[in-house]
Design a protein around this motif. Sequence first.
Motif, PDB file in Angstrom:
ATOM      1  N   THR A  95       0.801  -1.150   0.022  1.00  0.00           N
ATOM      2  CA  THR A  95      -0.051   0.043  -0.017  1.00  0.00           C
ATOM      3  C   THR A  95       0.821   1.280   0.181  1.00  0.00           C
ATOM      4  N   PRO A  96       0.528   2.477  -0.627  1.00  0.00           N
ATOM      5  CA  PRO A  96       1.139   3.642  -0.435  1.00  0.00           C
ATOM      6  C   PRO A  96       1.482   3.863   1.155  1.00  0.00           C
ATOM      7  N   ASP A  97       0.861   3.647   1.933  1.00  0.00           N
ATOM      8  CA  ASP A  97       1.289   3.909   3.430  1.00  0.00           C
ATOM      9  C   ASP A  97       2.309   3.027   3.970  1.00  0.00           C
ATOM     10  N   CYS A  98       2.350   1.711   3.421  1.00  0.00           N
ATOM     11  CA  CYS A  98       3.467   0.881   3.637  1.00  0.00           C
ATOM     12  C   CYS A  98       4.962   1.368   3.138  1.00  0.00           C
ATOM     13  N   ILE A  99       4.578   1.868   1.602  1.00  0.00           N
ATOM     14  CA  ILE A  99       5.826   2.307   0.987  1.00  0.00           C
ATOM     15  C   ILE A  99       6.339   3.651   2.001  1.00  0.00           C
ATOM     16  N   ALA A 100       5.448   4.513   2.108  1.00  0.00           N
ATOM     17  CA  ALA A 100       5.752   5.699   3.086  1.00  0.00           C
ATOM     18  C   ALA A 100       6.436   5.228   4.334  1.00  0.00           C
ATOM     19  N   ALA A 101       6.115   4.394   4.938  1.00  0.00           N
ATOM     20  CA  ALA A 101       6.723   4.074   6.115  1.00  0.00           C
ATOM     21  C   ALA A 101       8.087   3.306   5.916  1.00  0.00           C
ATOM     22  N   MET A 102       8.061   2.484   4.786  1.00  0.00           N
ATOM     23  CA  MET A 102       9.379   1.970   4.556  1.00  0.00           C
ATOM     24  C   MET A 102      10.572   3.007   4.215  1.00  0.00           C
ATOM     25  N   GLN A 103      10.033   3.978   3.499  1.00  0.00           N
ATOM     26  CA  GLN A 103      10.746   5.041   3.072  1.00  0.00           C
ATOM     27  C   GLN A 103      11.315   5.855   4.509  1.00  0.00           C
ATOM     28  N   ALA A 104      10.552   6.004   5.243  1.00  0.00           N
ATOM     29  CA  ALA A 104      10.738   6.745   6.649  1.00  0.00           C
ATOM     30  C   ALA A 104      11.602   6.180   7.347  1.00  0.00           C
ATOM     31  N   ASN A 105      11.560   4.654   7.567  1.00  0.00           N
ATOM     32  CA  ASN A 105      12.260   3.875   8.257  1.00  0.00           C
ATOM     33  C   ASN A 105      13.595   3.284   7.679  1.00  0.00           C
ATOM     34  N   ARG A 106      13.803   3.754   6.397  1.00  0.00           N
ATOM     35  CA  ARG A 106      15.200   3.388   5.707  1.00  0.00           C
ATOM     36  C   ARG A 106      15.035   1.878   5.255  1.00  0.00           C
ATOM     37  N   LEU A 107      13.804   1.277   5.074  1.00  0.00           N
ATOM     38  CA  LEU A 107      13.740  -0.082   4.875  1.00  0.00           C
ATOM     39  C   LEU A 107      13.532  -0.276   3.333  1.00  0.00           C
ATOM     40  N   PRO A 108      14.071  -1.352   2.406  1.00  0.00           N
ATOM     41  CA  PRO A 108      15.306  -1.930   2.931  1.00  0.00           C
ATOM     42  C   PRO A 108      16.573  -1.207   2.592  1.00  0.00           C
ATOM     43  N   LEU A 109      16.391   0.075   2.504  1.00  0.00           N
ATOM     44  CA  LEU A 109      17.566   0.867   2.027  1.00  0.00           C
ATOM     45  C   LEU A 109      18.769   0.585   2.901  1.00  0.00           C
ATOM     46  N   LYS A 110      18.718   0.639   4.295  1.00  0.00           N
ATOM     47  CA  LYS A 110      19.918   0.350   5.146  1.00  0.00           C
ATOM     48  C   LYS A 110      20.546  -0.850   5.097  1.00  0.00           C
ATOM     49  N   TYR A 111      19.702  -2.072   4.646  1.00  0.00           N
ATOM     50  CA  TYR A 111      20.042  -3.270   4.285  1.00  0.00           C
ATOM     51  C   TYR A 111      20.895  -3.292   2.909  1.00  0.00           C
ATOM     52  N   ASP A 112      20.318  -2.453   1.856  1.00  0.00           N
ATOM     53  CA  ASP A 112      20.927  -2.445   0.532  1.00  0.00           C
ATOM     54  C   ASP A 112      22.324  -1.522   0.733  1.00  0.00           C
ATOM     55  N   LYS A 113      22.221  -0.731   1.795  1.00  0.00           N
ATOM     56  CA  LYS A 113      23.535   0.048   1.901  1.00  0.00           C
ATOM     57  C   LYS A 113      24.688  -0.932   2.517  1.00  0.00           C
ATOM     58  N   GLY A 119      29.856  -5.583  -0.649  1.00  0.00           N
ATOM     59  CA  GLY A 119      29.987  -6.379  -1.974  1.00  0.00           C
ATOM     60  C   GLY A 119      29.210  -7.412  -1.845  1.00  0.00           C
ATOM     61  N   VAL A 120      27.929  -7.541  -1.266  1.00  0.00           N
ATOM     62  CA  VAL A 120      27.099  -8.735  -1.217  1.00  0.00           C
ATOM     63  C   VAL A 120      25.844  -8.554  -1.887  1.00  0.00           C
ATOM     64  N   SER A 121      25.478  -9.625  -2.636  1.00  0.00           N
ATOM     65  CA  SER A 121      24.091  -9.263  -3.421  1.00  0.00           C
ATOM     66  C   SER A 121      23.210 -10.820  -2.884  1.00  0.00           C
ATOM     67  N   ALA A 122      22.381 -10.522  -1.993  1.00  0.00           N
ATOM     68  CA  ALA A 122      21.816 -11.776  -1.162  1.00  0.00           C
ATOM     69  C   ALA A 122      20.827 -12.221  -2.304  1.00  0.00           C
ATOM     70  N   THR A 148      30.542 -14.284   2.893  1.00  0.00           N
ATOM     71  CA  THR A 148      31.135 -14.391   4.287  1.00  0.00           C
ATOM     72  C   THR A 148      30.247 -13.274   4.957  1.00  0.00           C
ATOM     73  N   ALA A 149      29.240 -12.841   4.595  1.00  0.00           N
ATOM     74  CA  ALA A 149      28.410 -11.572   5.234  1.00  0.00           C
ATOM     75  C   ALA A 149      27.887 -12.543   6.412  1.00  0.00           C
ATOM     76  N   GLU A 150      28.446 -12.248   7.414  1.00  0.00           N
ATOM     77  CA  GLU A 150      28.003 -12.689   8.974  1.00  0.00           C
ATOM     78  C   GLU A 150      26.452 -12.603   8.984  1.00  0.00           C
ATOM     79  N   TRP A 151      25.914 -11.237   8.639  1.00  0.00           N
ATOM     80  CA  TRP A 151      24.472 -11.116   9.023  1.00  0.00           C
ATOM     81  C   TRP A 151      23.516 -11.569   8.091  1.00  0.00           C
ATOM     82  N   LEU A 152      24.132 -12.151   7.160  1.00  0.00           N
ATOM     83  CA  LEU A 152      23.106 -13.156   6.361  1.00  0.00           C
ATOM     84  C   LEU A 152      23.221 -14.668   6.700  1.00  0.00           C
ATOM     85  N   GLN A 153      23.950 -14.990   7.776  1.00  0.00           N
ATOM     86  CA  GLN A 153      23.966 -16.333   7.943  1.00  0.00           C
ATOM     87  C   GLN A 153      22.913 -16.932   8.491  1.00  0.00           C
ATOM     88  N   SER A 154      22.266 -16.050   9.218  1.00  0.00           N
ATOM     89  CA  SER A 154      20.917 -16.511  10.255  1.00  0.00           C
ATOM     90  C   SER A 154      19.528 -15.974   9.315  1.00  0.00           C
TER      91      SER A 154
END
Length: 177
Positions: A95-113, A119-122, A148-154
């Motif tokens: 929904t547009p509200d969900c997308i606006a909330a994602m943008q406000a919370n930097r999701l998934p932007l912070k994970y993309d960063k 140099g990981v492409s999950a 080797t990305a530890e944060w993607l192991q779980s």
Amino acid sequence: MTRKSARLCALALSLLFCFSLTGCGKKPSEAAKTDAAEAFLNEFFRFNHQERYKIVPDPAAADGPDGTGEGPVPLSEQQRQAYEAYYLPYADLATPDCIAAMQANRLPLKYDKLAAQEGVSAQVGGIRCEALDETTCAFEVSFDGSGTAEWLQSPVNGRLTMEIVDGRPLVSSISIH
């Protein structure tokens, strides 16, 4: 049967026939909701998919005119267009509200960063969704080839809330645990 009652009967049968053809009043099936949730999660968790992180300038850098922390700087027209392009793949999934909330919370932007910096492409290895009630599902996403990305192991766990918009299930919120 009088003419008036015959007309009413014909009208009622016509309406019933139209409703049966168009699916009016039908709720999307659980399978449709699950499919919509999985499509959203697949897009969300393909970190830096097609280098999408490069589309948008880091919003954390907009922390005041001189980096003084005096509050956010309004987005320029170019930045606003970049954000629209970044979130465009979600237009048919959320929904547009969900997308606006994602943008406000930097999701998934912070994970993309983070993925871009490392140099990981999950690649999504598996998605499991379990309906908790009519509008909420719990999810678990696991990754393949995370290197080797530890944060993607779980696996990543969270919840999605779904909403029916124009007869289609869309994600209306996401929370990650």
